[in-house]
Write a protein that holds these residues in place. Structure first.
Motif, short mmCIF file in Angstrom:
data_model
loop_
_atom_site.label_atom_id
_atom_site.label_comp_id
_atom_site.label_asym_id
_atom_site.label_seq_id
_atom_site.Cartn_x
_atom_site.Cartn_y
_atom_site.Cartn_z
N LEU A 1 -15.77 -16.25 -1.19
CA LEU A 1 -15.09 -15.17 -0.47
C LEU A 1 -15.97 -13.92 -0.54
O LEU A 1 -16.37 -13.51 -1.63
CB LEU A 1 -13.72 -14.88 -1.10
N PRO A 2 -16.30 -13.31 0.60
CA PRO A 2 -17.18 -12.13 0.58
C PRO A 2 -16.67 -11.04 -0.36
O PRO A 2 -15.47 -10.74 -0.40
CB PRO A 2 -17.17 -11.66 2.03
N GLY A 3 -17.60 -10.46 -1.10
CA GLY A 3 -17.25 -9.40 -2.05
C GLY A 3 -16.58 -8.22 -1.39
O GLY A 3 -15.65 -7.63 -1.94
N ALA A 4 -17.02 -7.86 -0.19
CA ALA A 4 -16.41 -6.72 0.52
C ALA A 4 -14.94 -7.02 0.81
O ALA A 4 -14.07 -6.14 0.63
CB ALA A 4 -17.16 -6.43 1.81
N THR A 5 -14.65 -8.24 1.21
CA THR A 5 -13.26 -8.62 1.49
C THR A 5 -12.43 -8.54 0.21
O THR A 5 -11.30 -8.04 0.23
CB THR A 5 -13.20 -10.04 2.09
N GLN A 6 -12.98 -9.00 -0.89
CA GLN A 6 -12.27 -8.94 -2.16
C GLN A 6 -11.91 -7.50 -2.51
O GLN A 6 -10.78 -7.21 -2.91
CB GLN A 6 -13.11 -9.56 -3.27
N GLU A 7 -12.87 -6.59 -2.39
CA GLU A 7 -12.60 -5.19 -2.74
C GLU A 7 -11.58 -4.57 -1.80
O GLU A 7 -10.69 -3.84 -2.23
CB GLU A 7 -13.90 -4.37 -2.76
N LEU A 8 -11.68 -4.86 -0.50
CA LEU A 8 -10.71 -4.30 0.46
C LEU A 8 -9.29 -4.75 0.11
O LEU A 8 -8.35 -3.95 0.14
CB LEU A 8 -11.07 -4.72 1.89
N VAL A 9 -9.14 -6.02 -0.23
CA VAL A 9 -7.83 -6.57 -0.59
C VAL A 9 -7.31 -5.91 -1.87
O VAL A 9 -6.14 -5.54 -1.96
CB VAL A 9 -7.95 -8.11 -0.73
N LYS A 10 -8.18 -5.75 -2.84
CA LYS A 10 -7.77 -5.12 -4.11
C LYS A 10 -7.36 -3.67 -3.88
O LYS A 10 -6.37 -3.20 -4.46
CB LYS A 10 -8.91 -5.19 -5.13
N ILE A 11 -8.09 -2.97 -3.05
CA ILE A 11 -7.75 -1.58 -2.75
C ILE A 11 -6.41 -1.50 -2.04
O ILE A 11 -5.55 -0.70 -2.41
CB ILE A 11 -8.87 -0.91 -1.92
N ARG A 12 -6.21 -2.34 -1.03
CA ARG A 12 -4.96 -2.26 -0.25
C ARG A 12 -3.75 -2.60 -1.13
O ARG A 12 -2.73 -1.90 -1.07
CB ARG A 12 -5.01 -3.19 0.96
N ALA A 13 -3.82 -3.64 -1.91
CA ALA A 13 -2.70 -3.98 -2.79
C ALA A 13 -2.43 -2.85 -3.77
O ALA A 13 -1.28 -2.49 -4.03
CB ALA A 13 -2.98 -5.29 -3.53
N SER A 14 -3.49 -2.27 -4.30
CA SER A 14 -3.35 -1.17 -5.26
C SER A 14 -2.73 0.07 -4.62
O SER A 14 -1.94 0.77 -5.25
CB SER A 14 -4.71 -0.83 -5.88
N GLN A 15 -3.08 0.34 -3.36
CA GLN A 15 -2.45 1.45 -2.64
C GLN A 15 -0.96 1.20 -2.49
O GLN A 15 -0.14 2.09 -2.75
CB GLN A 15 -3.09 1.62 -1.25
N ILE A 16 -0.60 0.01 -2.07
CA ILE A 16 0.82 -0.34 -1.87
C ILE A 16 1.59 -0.20 -3.18
O ILE A 16 2.70 0.32 -3.20
CB ILE A 16 0.95 -1.77 -1.31
N ASN A 17 0.99 -0.64 -4.27
CA ASN A 17 1.65 -0.62 -5.57
C ASN A 17 1.58 0.73 -6.27
O ASN A 17 2.14 0.90 -7.35
CB ASN A 17 1.06 -1.70 -6.48
N GLY A 18 0.89 1.68 -5.68
CA GLY A 18 0.77 3.01 -6.29
C GLY A 18 -0.02 3.00 -7.58
O GLY A 18 0.26 3.79 -8.49
N ASN B 1 -2.42 -7.76 -8.20
CA ASN B 1 -1.01 -7.37 -8.36
C ASN B 1 -0.61 -7.35 -9.84
O ASN B 1 0.12 -6.48 -10.27
CB ASN B 1 -0.10 -8.27 -7.52
N ALA B 2 -1.12 -8.30 -10.62
CA ALA B 2 -0.84 -8.30 -12.06
C ALA B 2 -1.44 -7.06 -12.72
O ALA B 2 -0.77 -6.37 -13.51
CB ALA B 2 -1.40 -9.57 -12.71
#
Length: 157
Positions: A32-49, A135-136
């Motif tokens: 899985l591309p590293g850029a995609t991984q970071e984007l996903v981690k950032i978006r989930a973290s934004q949603i979770n505050g 998310n964890a």
């Protein structure tokens, strides 16, 4: 601001976090591309505050060569023209996987099919795992109120 618990230096938490943190190396070695991984981690973290994780993953993404423009637009990815179709599918899956209680049945078939159109089985495994792991970490950091702003790229490497 001080965290409620110093989970990074607690022996019990250390044993638990060692295993959770080891997923980072496995994901880094995944297809899985590293850029995609970071984007996903950032978006989930934004949603979770989770400011701690937003801070960490935006800085890691910048250090890996991500552009500031794309990072600025992660929260508004649907309206932004800077993301690929594959990244959009990953961000949609991340949002639905993070907001899993908001919809009956969790992630929609459309979101899954969108991701499956762009990623093979190994990449999907890595994508779903990245969503679950961030998310964890978000929940851990939000509960103990780990402060944001002081993270340095490679700090936990």
């Amino acid at each position: 601001m001080e965290p409620r618990l110093d989970v990074w230096n607690n022996p019990t938490a250390g044993r638990i976090l060692k295993h959770l943190s080891s997923t980072g190396k496995v994901l880094a070695e995944s297809p899985l591309p590293g850029a995609t991984q970071e984007l996903v981690k950032i978006r989930a973290s934004q949603i979770n505050g989770c400011g701690f994780c937003v801070d960490m993953h935006t800085k890691e993404a910048l250090a890996a060569g991500e552009t500031q423009t794309r990072l600025n637009l992660v929260a508004a990815w649907r309206e932004a023209s800077v993301f690929t179709e594959a990244e959009r599918a990953a961000l949609e899956l991340a949002e639905q996987g993070t907001r899993i209680a908001d919809a009956v049945g969790g992630v929609t078939d459309e979101a899954w099919e969108g991701a499956a159109k762009h990623f093979d089985e190994d990449q999907l495994v890595a994508l779903v795992s990245a969503i679950a792991v961030i998310n964890a970490f978000n929940r851990l950091n939000v509960v103990v109120q780990n402060p944001a702003g002081d993270y340095r790229p490679g700090q936990f490497a």
